[in-house]
Write an enzyme that holds these catalytic residues in place. Structure first.
Site, PDB file in Angstrom:
ATOM      1  N   ASP A 534       0.855  -1.187   0.000  1.00  0.00           N
ATOM      2  CA  ASP A 534       0.000   0.000   0.000  1.00  0.00           C
ATOM      3  C   ASP A 534       0.897   1.246   0.000  1.00  0.00           C
ATOM      4  OD1 ASP A 534      -1.683   2.118   0.677  1.00  0.00           O
ATOM      5  OD2 ASP A 534      -2.939   0.886   1.995  1.00  0.00           O
ATOM      6  N   HIS A 535       0.829   1.988  -1.096  1.00  0.00           N
ATOM      7  CA  HIS A 535       1.753   3.124  -1.239  1.00  0.00           C
ATOM      8  C   HIS A 535       1.460   4.252  -0.260  1.00  0.00           C
ATOM      9  CE1 HIS A 535       4.952   5.228  -3.001  1.00  0.00           C
ATOM     10  NE2 HIS A 535       4.768   4.901  -4.270  1.00  0.00           N
ATOM     11  N   ARG A 536       0.315   4.198   0.424  1.00  0.00           N
ATOM     12  CA  ARG A 536       0.046   5.207   1.444  1.00  0.00           C
ATOM     13  C   ARG A 536       0.882   4.963   2.688  1.00  0.00           C
ATOM     14  NH1 ARG A 536      -6.275   4.287   1.855  1.00  0.00           N
ATOM     15  NH2 ARG A 536      -5.417   2.179   1.936  1.00  0.00           N
TER      16      ARG A 536
END
Ligand code: CAO
Length: 562
Positions: A534-536
């Site tokens: 998850d790039h967040r």
């Protein structure tokens, strides 16, 4: 059934000629006393009108769009026997509402909240700061805070709703008595509050201070918030919901708040729908029950991006064009096959995760030549034990070590979206293919278990999965997942993150490959790894490091002990 009674609109104070925006019952319905019959709405607030009697609806006397005032007949009711004798009794709402007004609730400012909205009591400023507390809200005691509508730093206007409280029968927004900047919140969701409970502190700077007229209204509100005089009838606990709507003239928060009646809000809450992303088709863009139903239907069909926990989604959903409706039979013979229960349940989850999580997948090759030789040797040595050591067991153990080194991969985004919750436990889920679809049983506390124990547990869980015997608890609590297609084939793939986890490892089939060792090509057994993250929460460099570290552990398993 007893005699016929006419259920009328009770005293609703300053509400006159208000529009019926919802009719919540129909002829033939059996209604309970206090059940909401209609919702009315003025330009400032909406209110549900409950039934004064239990019974069966004989005839409706109002329809959508009608204008009603005190005394307007809502419906004819065949009252239940036990109720018939009370046929002439005034609904408690009338008493409560009129009593509230006799108590002198605040005068309504142009564009302010409904006359029936409670006014919080500010304690007078000592140094430009006021503490705003819950005002007299009648019989509402120890009511739960279900929404906190502002946060520290917010510049708010007078009458802006601060929190929503809810009892078992009603919900109510508490507006601010003054303009200012929120300094600190003194309540959180789930807190129980009563009259006098502090809500927040408010800095009333020169710029933010309420204009004289508003200040006067605030004073009036304080006066109004005094408990009713001794001897006066108690406030009602009748089932009434009031929601003060923001005035369209109040810049700053107008439009940010969805326009919906209390019952629609409750309905949306039950379904977990964020009303800020639902398009209202009612008059003036009001969101109706049907709008919420339609939204859920489309979400289940994968046609809309559903709202994340407000902050996690960045506060916005994505509306996409409707799913294509095609009559396939026009083009050739077709056959309809019902989806399995598991597919019906997992489909919407997968769709949500795929659309809402910004996935990136890094690929890596791990040299497992020695590890596979070790695994084969172990299985030979333990042939009689009945436990077969699998590559999956080694992968779980290696992942735990990598997760300990890179704790952000063993985390979830906090509901508010502003923090990461790192978990200091390592429960590893693994995708198991079953005749009915994919399930993800979880090996709990994998960090405390050895390879044999993990191998035995995955075999047991996989067998339970295939037999459809997994308990809910077997699939809960995972912190990271592995999807191994190694027994089947493939090179690399992009596994979908199993929310609220933030990463998943996909594993494909190991194969012998010529690998350059610095001097020559050597035949090595190479395992393809695909890590979706998850790039967040993590970024590409961290993912590359995670993968490289994981590959190094699999290449030399002794490193797991370090
Ligand atoms: N490379 C090469 N061979 C592999 C391998 C790999 N990465 N992983 C397993 N194998 C071999 C095993 O050694 C075994 O060989 P033998 O029978 O000769 O011993 C054979 O493949 C079968 O293994 P398996 O897959 O049945 O067993 P497992 O413990 O490795 O996996 C389980 C168990 C439950 C993960 C697996 O059965 C399964 O369901 N996999 C599918 C997961 C899935 O569908 N993922 C997709 C999710 S995204 O849609």
């Amino acid at each position: 059934m007893g005699q016929t009674v006419e259920v009328k609109v009770p005293d609703i104070g300053d509400f006159k000629d208000v529009e019926v925006i919802e009719v919540l019952v129909k002829e033939g319905d059996t209604v309970a006393r206090e059940q909401s019959l209609i919702t009315v709405e003025s330009d400032k607030a909406s209110m549900e009108i409950p039934s004064s009697h239990a019974g069966r609806v004989k005839a409706m006397r109002v329809k959508l769009g009608d204008k009603v005032s005190e005394g307007s007949v809502i419906c004819e009711l065949q009252a239940s026997e036990s109720q018939a004798s009370a046929a002439t009794a005034q609904p408690a709402l009338a008493k409560g509402a009129s009593q509230a007004r006799q108590g002198g609730l605040p005068a309504v400012e142009e564009g302010g909240p409904a006359a029936t909205s409670p006014a919080p009591s500010p304690q007078r400023p000592t140094s430009g700061t006021v503490q705003v507390s819950v005002p007299d809200i009648g019989d509402f005691k120890d009511v739960e805070v279900i929404e906190v509508l502002v946060k520290p730093g917010d510049r708010i206007v007078k009458d802006q709703s601060l929190i929503t409280v809810e009892s078992d029968k009603a919900s109510m927004e508490i507006p601010s008595p003054s303009a200012g900047v929120v300094q600190s919140l003194l309540v959180k969701i789930g807190d129980k509050v009563s009259q006098g409970s502090p809500i927040l502190t408010l800095a009333t700077s020169e710029a933010a201070v309420a204009p004289p007229r508003a200040a006067a209204a605030a004073e009036a509100a304080v006066a109004a918030a005094q408990p009713p005089a001794a001897g006066s009838p108690p406030s009602t606990d009748y089932a009434v919901e009031m929601v003060a709507r923001p005035s369209l003239t109040e810049a700053g928060h107008a439009g940010a708040k969805p326009h919906a009646s209390p019952s629609v809000r409750r309905f949306a809450r039950e379904l977990g729908v964020d009303l800020t992303v639902v398009t209202g088709t009612g008059p003036k863009g009001r969101i109706t029950h049907d709008d919420v139903r339609e939204y859920v239907k489309r979400a289940l069909a994968g046609a809309v991006r559903v709202a994340a926990p407000a902050a996690a989604a960045g506060g916005a959903g994505l509306n996409v064009i409707p799913w294509p409706q095609v009559d396939f039979a026009k083009f050739g013979p077709v056959e309809r096959v019902e989806m399995s229960r598991i597919k019906k349940l997992s489909g919407p989850n997968l769709a949500r995760n795929w659309v809402m999580i910004p996935h990136v997948t890094n690929h890596e090759d791990a040299d497992i030549t020695e590890l596979e030789a070790f695994r084969v040797q172990l299985n030979k040595e333990n042939e009689k034990s009945g436990v077969k050591v699998t590559m999956l067991a080694f992968l779980i153990k290696a992942c735990v070590a990598a997760l300990k080194k890179f704790p952000d991969f063993n985390s979830s985004i906090a509901p508010e979206g502003d923090a990461i919750i790192r978990k200091n436990y390592w429960h590893i889920g693994f995708a198991a293919d079953t005749p009915n679809g994919l399930v993800v049983p979880v090996v709990k506390d994998a960090d405390k278990k050895g390879i044999f124990e993990i191998a035995q547990e995955t075999a047991t869980l996989a067998a339970k999965a295939r037999d459809g015997k997994l308990a809910i608890g077997d699939m809960q609590g995972g912190t990271f997942s592995i999807s191994s297609l190694g027994g089947i084939g493939g090179t690399y793939f992009t596994p979908i993150i199993n929310a609220p986890e933030v990463a998943i490892l996909g594993v494909c089939r190991a194969s012998m490959k010529p690998v350059w060792d610095g001097k020559q090509f050597a035949p090595r057994l190479v395992l393809p790894l695909s890590l979706s993250w998850d790039h967040r929460v993590v970024d590409g460099a961290a993912a590359a490091r995670f993968n490289a570290y994981l590959a190094s552990l699999l290449a030399d398993f002794r490193r797991v002990l370090l």
